[in-house]
Structures are given as C-alpha cells and as structure tokens.
Motif scaffolding. Structure first.
Motif, PDB file in Angstrom:
ATOM      1  N   TRP A 140       4.055 -92.912  -6.264  1.00 40.10           N
ATOM      2  CA  TRP A 140       2.677 -92.655  -5.506  1.00 40.10           C
ATOM      3  C   TRP A 140       2.649 -93.184  -4.319  1.00 40.10           C
ATOM      4  N   VAL A 141       2.971 -94.632  -4.363  1.00 40.80           N
ATOM      5  CA  VAL A 141       2.748 -95.529  -3.270  1.00 40.80           C
ATOM      6  C   VAL A 141       3.713 -95.075  -2.449  1.00 40.80           C
ATOM      7  N   GLY A 142       4.832 -94.709  -2.680  1.00 34.44           N
ATOM      8  CA  GLY A 142       5.734 -94.361  -1.728  1.00 34.44           C
ATOM      9  C   GLY A 142       5.233 -93.167  -1.087  1.00 34.44           C
ATOM     10  N   MET A 143       4.853 -92.231  -1.833  1.00 35.28           N
ATOM     11  CA  MET A 143       4.324 -91.015  -0.836  1.00 35.28           C
ATOM     12  C   MET A 143       3.373 -91.450  -0.014  1.00 35.28           C
ATOM     13  N   VAL A 144       2.450 -92.159  -0.215  1.00 28.57           N
ATOM     14  CA  VAL A 144       1.212 -92.815   0.576  1.00 28.57           C
ATOM     15  C   VAL A 144       2.008 -93.345   1.819  1.00 28.57           C
ATOM     16  N   LEU A 145       3.032 -94.170   1.639  1.00 32.08           N
ATOM     17  CA  LEU A 145       3.608 -94.764   2.769  1.00 32.08           C
ATOM     18  C   LEU A 145       4.318 -93.856   3.518  1.00 32.08           C
ATOM     19  N   MET A 146       4.803 -92.786   2.912  1.00 32.38           N
ATOM     20  CA  MET A 146       5.442 -91.938   4.001  1.00 32.38           C
ATOM     21  C   MET A 146       4.664 -91.165   4.765  1.00 32.38           C
ATOM     22  N   VAL A 147       3.329 -91.003   4.083  1.00 31.44           N
ATOM     23  CA  VAL A 147       2.224 -90.251   4.894  1.00 31.44           C
ATOM     24  C   VAL A 147       2.019 -91.009   6.283  1.00 31.44           C
ATOM     25  N   LEU A 148       1.837 -92.247   5.792  1.00 34.45           N
ATOM     26  CA  LEU A 148       1.412 -93.442   6.978  1.00 34.45           C
ATOM     27  C   LEU A 148       2.467 -93.351   7.906  1.00 34.45           C
ATOM     28  N   ALA A 149       3.577 -93.456   7.711  1.00 36.97           N
ATOM     29  CA  ALA A 149       4.814 -93.559   8.562  1.00 36.97           C
ATOM     30  C   ALA A 149       4.599 -92.377   9.483  1.00 36.97           C
ATOM     31  N   ALA A 150       4.391 -90.996   8.745  1.00 34.67           N
ATOM     32  CA  ALA A 150       4.206 -89.808   9.684  1.00 34.67           C
ATOM     33  C   ALA A 150       3.102 -89.997  10.449  1.00 34.67           C
ATOM     34  N   LEU A 151       2.205 -90.718  10.337  1.00 33.86           N
ATOM     35  CA  LEU A 151       1.222 -90.637  11.109  1.00 33.86           C
ATOM     36  C   LEU A 151       1.358 -91.524  12.631  1.00 33.86           C
ATOM     37  N   LEU A 152       2.450 -92.472  12.373  1.00 32.98           N
ATOM     38  CA  LEU A 152       2.612 -93.686  13.201  1.00 32.98           C
ATOM     39  C   LEU A 152       3.027 -92.937  14.702  1.00 32.98           C
ATOM     40  N   PRO A 153       3.847 -91.954  14.712  1.00 36.67           N
ATOM     41  CA  PRO A 153       4.008 -91.362  16.132  1.00 36.67           C
ATOM     42  C   PRO A 153       2.911 -90.730  16.947  1.00 36.67           C
ATOM     43  N   ILE A 154       1.943 -90.412  16.133  1.00 38.14           N
ATOM     44  CA  ILE A 154       0.672 -89.841  16.881  1.00 38.14           C
ATOM     45  C   ILE A 154       0.042 -90.967  17.513  1.00 38.14           C
ATOM     46  N   ALA A 155      -0.168 -92.309  16.996  1.00 42.93           N
ATOM     47  CA  ALA A 155      -0.649 -93.489  17.629  1.00 42.93           C
ATOM     48  C   ALA A 155       0.425 -94.068  18.615  1.00 42.93           C
ATOM     49  N   ALA A 156       1.542 -93.866  18.361  1.00 39.29           N
ATOM     50  CA  ALA A 156       2.500 -94.447  19.392  1.00 39.29           C
ATOM     51  C   ALA A 156       2.431 -94.257  20.921  1.00 39.29           C
ATOM     52  N   PRO A 157       2.143 -92.734  21.366  1.00 33.13           N
ATOM     53  CA  PRO A 157       2.193 -92.742  22.943  1.00 33.13           C
ATOM     54  C   PRO A 157       0.967 -93.365  23.651  1.00 33.13           C
ATOM     55  N   ALA A 158      -0.040 -93.667  22.855  1.00 35.36           N
ATOM     56  CA  ALA A 158      -1.152 -94.317  23.712  1.00 35.36           C
ATOM     57  C   ALA A 158      -0.696 -95.902  24.026  1.00 35.36           C
ATOM     58  N   GLN A 159       0.092 -96.521  23.408  1.00 39.84           N
ATOM     59  CA  GLN A 159       0.557 -97.778  23.568  1.00 39.84           C
ATOM     60  C   GLN A 159       1.697 -97.746  24.953  1.00 39.84           C
ATOM     61  N   GLY A 160       2.345 -96.575  25.072  1.00 42.66           N
ATOM     62  CA  GLY A 160       3.324 -96.642  26.199  1.00 42.66           C
ATOM     63  C   GLY A 160       2.703 -96.019  27.580  1.00 42.66           C
ATOM     64  N   ASN A 161       3.445 -94.859  27.954  1.00 40.39           N
ATOM     65  CA  ASN A 161       3.097 -94.436  29.396  1.00 40.39           C
ATOM     66  C   ASN A 161       2.232 -93.247  29.192  1.00 40.39           C
ATOM     67  N   LEU A 162       1.471 -93.100  30.312  1.00 43.03           N
ATOM     68  CA  LEU A 162       0.641 -91.884  30.078  1.00 43.03           C
ATOM     69  C   LEU A 162       1.590 -90.506  30.587  1.00 43.03           C
ATOM     70  N   ASP A 163       1.384 -89.448  30.465  1.00 41.03           N
ATOM     71  CA  ASP A 163       2.137 -88.427  30.758  1.00 41.03           C
ATOM     72  C   ASP A 163       1.759 -88.068  32.166  1.00 41.03           C
ATOM     73  N   ILE A 164       2.590 -88.124  33.116  1.00 45.72           N
ATOM     74  CA  ILE A 164       2.066 -87.462  34.510  1.00 45.72           C
ATOM     75  C   ILE A 164       3.104 -86.630  35.208  1.00 45.72           C
ATOM     76  N   ASP A 165       3.806 -86.163  34.250  1.00 44.54           N
ATOM     77  CA  ASP A 165       4.718 -85.045  34.751  1.00 44.54           C
ATOM     78  C   ASP A 165       4.628 -83.484  34.394  1.00 44.54           C
ATOM     79  N   SER A 166       3.309 -83.405  34.261  1.00 45.76           N
ATOM     80  CA  SER A 166       3.181 -82.138  33.521  1.00 45.76           C
ATOM     81  C   SER A 166       3.169 -81.104  35.219  1.00 45.76           C
ATOM     82  N   PRO A 167       3.244 -79.892  34.916  1.00 49.87           N
ATOM     83  CA  PRO A 167       3.602 -79.083  36.217  1.00 49.87           C
ATOM     84  C   PRO A 167       2.296 -79.224  37.188  1.00 49.87           C
ATOM     85  N   ALA A 168       1.178 -79.153  36.563  1.00 55.63           N
ATOM     86  CA  ALA A 168       0.195 -79.226  37.542  1.00 55.63           C
ATOM     87  C   ALA A 168      -0.263 -80.461  38.125  1.00 55.63           C
ATOM     88  N   ILE A 169       0.382 -81.644  37.587  1.00 57.17           N
ATOM     89  CA  ILE A 169       0.177 -82.976  37.980  1.00 57.17           C
ATOM     90  C   ILE A 169       1.110 -83.061  39.158  1.00 57.17           C
TER      91      ILE A 169
END
Lengths: 140, 72
Positions: free
Chosen positions: A6-35
């Motif tokens: 059960w704990v393993g499953m929760v950890l997997m859910v947590l791990a899956a959430l990490l990529p959502i948080a990651a981009p905020a720490q790195g670079n902002l996207d400034i390469d969209s066609p409009a930009i």
C-alpha cells in the motif's frame, strides 16, 4: 506485507506527481509560436525605437511598457509615427507577458511576468536612456 | 489498528503530495528573470556582449532559436 504494498502504491503516486512540480524550478517556456512571433516583431521594431531611446523621446516605463517622455525633440511630422511605434511596441509587450504566462500554464502569472520584465528592461537599459523609477523619469 | 495506521500514513502522504502541488503555483521569479533576460538580449541584440545596438538590417534573423543556446 500488504501494508508495504500500500505504501509502495502511495509512493508511486507521489513519484508521478513530481514531474508536475519540476518545470516551475527550471526554465519558463518562451518558445511557443505566439511568443516567437512577438519576439521577432519586437526585435525588428527596436531598430526604429533605439534612436528614440537614445534621444530621450521615448523611455522605459515602470510598468513594463514604453512611453513618450519628451516629444519636443521629434519633428512634428514624425510625431504620429512615434506614437504609432510606441503603441505597437506596447501591444506586443502586453501580449508577450500574457503569452508567457499562458504558455507556462498559469495565465494568472501575467502581472508577475510583467513586473519581472519591467525590472529587467530598466536594469539592462543602455546608458543615456530614460527609465522610470518610482514614477519619475531618470536618465541612466 | 493496522488499518488506522495505514490510513494515517496515507493521509500524511497525500498531504505531502498536496504540498508539492501547492509549491508549484508560486510564481518562479528566478526562472522568469532568466526568461526576461533572454528575450531582452534578443530584442535589444545584446548577445555579442556589445551594448550598442546592432547594425540595422544586418541583424540576426527574426527569432532564430538555434542561436539561443550560446548565452554569454
């Protein structure tokens, strides 16, 4: 044993959430066609705006836009053109701030993006250009 | 009893997960400054380290993203 799984499953859910948080720490996207289009448009316009910055006719405002500071040095016949340049530049800048916020999935960041750019435009302005500091025009 | 503990651990982990997601809504100021500087360098053509505006006409192609990797 089952509780470990059960704990393993929760950890997997947590791990899956990490990529959502990651981009905020790195670079902002400034390469969209409009930009990309806005960046190109502003870069092209800069050839016309640069002499106006140097002459003090146009300055960098504190809110991330450009503004007419002193049109007296601009020949009367060219003032409408300068007004048009300033209006077009400001339309691009406001769109740029909005698009950066949107491209990064947070339209509500627009005001923060604008504030950041306002500081950086002024910080990086060339010597002799006029910038707004606390509502007053200051020559760098 | 074991069920209570599991529920407790689960709740704590969900809270931690919510915390991760909450952090993400804060404005990334440092990243925004970096992005602003990149765009300002491109628009004002400060890339070569010279502060004077580049020669008109002969400037870089509009928005050439290939040249962006090389930041001084």
């Amino acid at each position: 044993m089952r509780s470990f799984r059960w704990v393993g499953m929760v950890l997997m859910v947590l791990a899956a959430l990490l990529p959502i948080a990651a981009p905020a720490q790195g670079n902002l996207d400034i390469d969209s066609p409009a930009i990309t289009a806005l960046r190109a448009s502003m870069q092209q316009r800069h050839a016309q705006l640069a002499p106006l910055y140097a002459a003090g006719a146009v300055g960098l405002a504190g809110d991330g836009t450009v503004a007419i500071r002193d049109a007296s040095g601009v020949p009367l016949a060219q003032r409408a053109q300068v007004n048009g340049l300033v209006a077009a530049e400001n339309a691009d800048r406001v769109a740029l701030y909005r698009e950066i916020a949107r491209a990064n999935g947070h339209p509500e960041w627009e005001a923060d993006v604008r504030r950041t750019f306002a500081q950086r435009w002024i910080e990086r302005a060339q010597a002799g250009w006029w910038v707004q500091a606390g509502g007053n025009w200051v020559r760098k | 009893m074991a069920l209570d503990m599991r529920a407790g651990v689960g709740a704590a982990m969900l809270l931690a997960a919510a915390g991760c997601v909450t952090i993400n809504i804060y404005f990334p100021a440092a990243a925004a400054e970096k992005a602003a500087d990149r765009i300002i360098e491109e628009v004002w053509q400060l890339r070569e380290g010279q502060r004077a505006p580049a020669e008109p006409g002969a400037g870089t192609a509009p928005g050439a993203p290939a040249a962006e990797g090389a930041k001084p």
